[in-house]
Design an enzyme around this catalytic site. Structure first.
Site, PDB file in Angstrom:
ATOM      1  N   LYS A  94       0.842  -1.199   0.000  1.00 40.99           N
ATOM      2  CA  LYS A  94       0.000   0.000   0.000  1.00 40.99           C
ATOM      3  C   LYS A  94       0.882   1.256   0.000  1.00 40.99           C
ATOM      4  O   LYS A  94       0.674   2.167  -0.778  1.00 40.99           O
ATOM      5  CB  LYS A  94      -0.894  -0.043   1.230  1.00 40.99           C
TER       6      LYS A  94
ATOM      7  N   GLU B 263      11.084  -4.551   3.764  1.00 39.86           N
ATOM      8  CA  GLU B 263      11.170  -5.985   3.435  1.00 39.86           C
ATOM      9  C   GLU B 263      10.660  -6.238   2.016  1.00 39.86           C
ATOM     10  O   GLU B 263      11.271  -6.968   1.229  1.00 39.86           O
ATOM     11  CB  GLU B 263      10.340  -6.825   4.418  1.00 39.86           C
TER      12      GLU B 263
ATOM     13  N   GLY C 173      -4.495  -2.020   5.543  1.00 41.81           N
ATOM     14  CA  GLY C 173      -3.765  -3.177   5.018  1.00 41.81           C
ATOM     15  C   GLY C 173      -4.396  -4.507   5.411  1.00 41.81           C
ATOM     16  O   GLY C 173      -4.606  -5.389   4.576  1.00 41.81           O
ATOM     17  N   ARG C 174      -4.743  -4.652   6.686  1.00 47.30           N
ATOM     18  CA  ARG C 174      -5.255  -5.956   7.142  1.00 47.30           C
ATOM     19  C   ARG C 174      -6.703  -6.207   6.739  1.00 47.30           C
ATOM     20  O   ARG C 174      -7.265  -7.245   7.050  1.00 47.30           O
ATOM     21  CB  ARG C 174      -5.062  -6.097   8.650  1.00 47.30           C
TER      22      ARG C 174
ATOM     23  N   GLU D 158      -3.277  -6.608  15.518  1.00 45.05           N
ATOM     24  CA  GLU D 158      -2.778  -5.324  15.018  1.00 45.05           C
ATOM     25  C   GLU D 158      -3.873  -4.257  15.162  1.00 45.05           C
ATOM     26  O   GLU D 158      -3.586  -3.072  15.311  1.00 45.05           O
ATOM     27  CB  GLU D 158      -2.328  -5.453  13.547  1.00 45.05           C
TER      28      GLU D 158
ATOM     29  N   HIS E 164      -3.069 -33.068  19.174  1.00 44.10           N
ATOM     30  CA  HIS E 164      -1.908 -33.886  19.517  1.00 44.10           C
ATOM     31  C   HIS E 164      -0.704 -33.025  19.892  1.00 44.10           C
ATOM     32  O   HIS E 164       0.436 -33.485  19.834  1.00 44.10           O
ATOM     33  CB  HIS E 164      -1.578 -34.818  18.352  1.00 44.10           C
TER      34      HIS E 164
ATOM     35  N   LYS F 127      10.110  -0.710  13.031  1.00 50.06           N
ATOM     36  CA  LYS F 127      10.586  -0.398  11.668  1.00 50.06           C
ATOM     37  C   LYS F 127      11.658   0.678  11.731  1.00 50.06           C
ATOM     38  O   LYS F 127      12.710   0.574  11.107  1.00 50.06           O
ATOM     39  CB  LYS F 127       9.428   0.127  10.803  1.00 50.06           C
TER      40      LYS F 127
END
Ligand code: F6P
Length: 546
Positions: free
Chosen positions: A206, A212, A267-268, A353, A384, A512
């Site tokens: 965005k 990254e 974003g999310r 977030e 398990h 960041k």
């Protein structure tokens, strides 16, 4: 600002929670034969059963009073009508406009955004069709066989979770791969088997500043140019999804290959936007639209259903009840569906977030516990691994069980076995096993009284552990759209109840900024001595051990 804690409904809930802590769900079920029908909702695409929570009619009534006192309905209207409810970033919150299937205008600052949304969807359709039908050609004239989506967080988790979940609906002519981690191991492994001539990169960011993603995109570009011996190949192999056109073009992506995004999509919450491009390429545009339709059905349910039968409202209220009032610290997501293996990771970002905060929207410190830590795993694998903790640990972890009536890929009797475990686990967590039952069972098996004394305390399960059950008919694009939107609206409701701005993420920004400074330290000759001694020592060790 009036704190939520001063609301009469909050105070009543506080006192009521003390009473409810003395109750056991087994008794609540025994005393009310209508409990299941009272405390379950037929929502679009699934049944939502919340009867296995430590709650009574009074609890629900008080929670609904709180929802009214907090004006959940008013805030909901503000969100859907494009008000700038993301106060700290001064933005509207309109991911719902991306799946609006009606002609009703959605206004942001007086402008109807529906037209822009439609334009962007048309762009996604035209491009994804071209790639899928072999009309988009790479630098050597070959069709595309592989798409590598580069992005992180909200620009990765949604598309990856959805394409993984709906894999069964893809025709698999084109494979989609994801690179989110700046650890070079990931991109190296993804690129190794791929042919640059037939690989298309979708750079999703965005902001187009996320380090990254930019690093991975640069590496991908170098890989392509090294094979093509021509920078002009980039235009045929790179597209971007971004609201920052300037940065994307400066990066070398042709303007016509940039898909629009808007600042009113967080974003999310963005998989419904052009960020969903890898979904449309992999599953086809019709399936992408079905996903949007499913979400839109949930939007309507959220807007039109009275609060007491409103699945996201009840889910948000129960999260608050279990966490803030009853004291749970975490919440587990348990899909009994292999295809939903990424759902816990997706929901982790969506909820934590959004609401993992301790400052109210008016900038004041929040004095109550806000949201739980979210975690999870495919149900059977979890059984398990960590279910021991869920059943007998000394903290209570409310669980969401998610399963389907029909299997996506029926194989012999696998689905019956899977779903027997699904139902059995919710029952076991709720009922538990008393010492008396343990003793009876062991006596019937012929165990000696002294051996029973030794083992009985270890076999006691207190039960009374809350869970929600979400039962879909079958995992389809529509059902998945509806399920994701359910959680989105739950998170919205949580935020309103907790007085949290759910749409910013300042906590992520801190790391960041620091990483940028440390990167400079790693590449310089010496480490500056104004760092704390741990960071100073670690950096020196790392540099000298290289
Ligand atoms: O992880 C923090 C974050 O800002 C998320 O909110 C966002 O989804 C992600 O980074 C990626 O951001 P962008 O799409 O701008 O690269």
């Amino acid at each position: 600002m009036t704190s939520r804690t001063s609301l009469p409904s909050w105070q009543k809930l506080d006192a009521h929670a003390e009473e409810m802590k003395q109750q056991h769900m087994v008794d609540l079920f025994a005393n009310d034969s209508e409990r299941f029908s009272k405390f379950s909702i037929k929502a679009p695409q699934f049944l939502f059963d919340y009867s296995k929570n430590l709650m009574s009619d009074e609890t629900r009534a008080l929670l609904l009073d709180l929802a009214k006192d907090c004006d959940v309905e008013g805030w909901r209207s503000k969100m859907f009508s494009g008000e700038r409810i993301n106060k700290t970033e001064d933005r509207a919150v309109l991911h719902t406009a991306l799946r609006n299937r009606s002609n009703k205008p959605t206004l942001v600052d007086g402008e109807n955004v529906n037209e822009d949304v439609q334009k962007a969807l048309n762009h996604v359709k035209a491009f994804s069709d071209k790639v899928r039908y072999g009309e988009w050609l790479g630098y050597s004239g070959e069709c595309i066989t592989d798409v590598v989506s580069i992005g992180v967080g909200g620009s990765n988790l949604g598309p990856q979770m959805v394409t993984d979940a709906l894999n069964e609906y893809a025709n698999n002519d084109i494979q989609v791969h994801y690179v989110s981690n700046v650890d070079g191991t990931q991109i190296a492994n993804v690129l190794r088997p791929l042919n640059p001539e037939t690989t298309l990169f979708v750079v999703s960011s965005k902001t187009f500043t996320t380090s990254e993603t930019m690093t991975n995109a640069t590496t991908a570009m170098e890989w392509l140019v090294a094979a093509a011996f021509d920078k002009n190949a980039i235009a045929k192999h790179f597209v971007a999804v971004s609201s920052n056109k300037e940065k994307a073009t400066a990066f070398g992506i042709a303007e016509e290959n940039i898909f629009d995004m808007w600042d009113w999509v967080g974003g999310r919450f963005s998989l419904w936007s052009t960020i969903g491009l890898p979904i449309a390429i992999y599953l086809g545009f019709e399936n992408f639209v079905a996903l949007l339709e499913g979400a839109n059905e949930m939007d309507k349910h959220f807007c039109e259903t009275p609060l007491e039968n409103n699945a996201p409202v009840i889910m948000g209220l129960l999260s608050l009840w279990n966490t803030t009032f009853l004291g749970s610290q975490s919440q587990v997501i348990l899909p009994y569906d292999q295809s939903l293996h990424m759902l816990p990771a997706y929901l982790q970002q969506a909820e934590m977030e959004s609401n993992g905060k301790s400052t109210s929207w008016d900038g004041e410190a929040i004095e109550y516990t806000t949201v739980p830590a979210l975690w999870g795993e495919i149900g059977i694998n979890g059984q398990h691994a960590f279910y021991q903790y869920l059943h007998q640990g000394n903290t209570i972890v409310p669980a969401d069980f998610i399963g389907s009536v029909q299997s996506l890929i029926p194989v012999n009797n696998h689905h019956e076995i899977l779903m027997s475990n699904f139902f059995a686990q919710t029952q076991a967590l709720m009922q538990g096993v008393t010492e008396e039952q343990v003793r009876e069972e062991l006596t019937a098996k012929g165990m000696s009284p002294s051996d029973i004394d030794k083992v009985a305390p270890h076999k006691v399960h207190k039960g009374n552990r809350p869970s929600n059950t979400i039962l879909m008919q079958k995992l389809t694009p529509k059902a998945l759209g509806s399920l994701i939107a359910l959680y989105e609206h739950k998170i919205f409701v949580q935020g309103i109840l907790l007085q949290i701005c759910s749409f910013d993420q300042w906590g992520v920004e801190l790391g960041k900024g620091l990483a940028n400074k440390i990167q400079a330290e790693l590449t310089s000759d010496t480490v500056s001595d104004n760092l704390d001694s741990s960071t100073y020592g670690l950096l020196n060790y790392f540099k000298s051990a290289r």
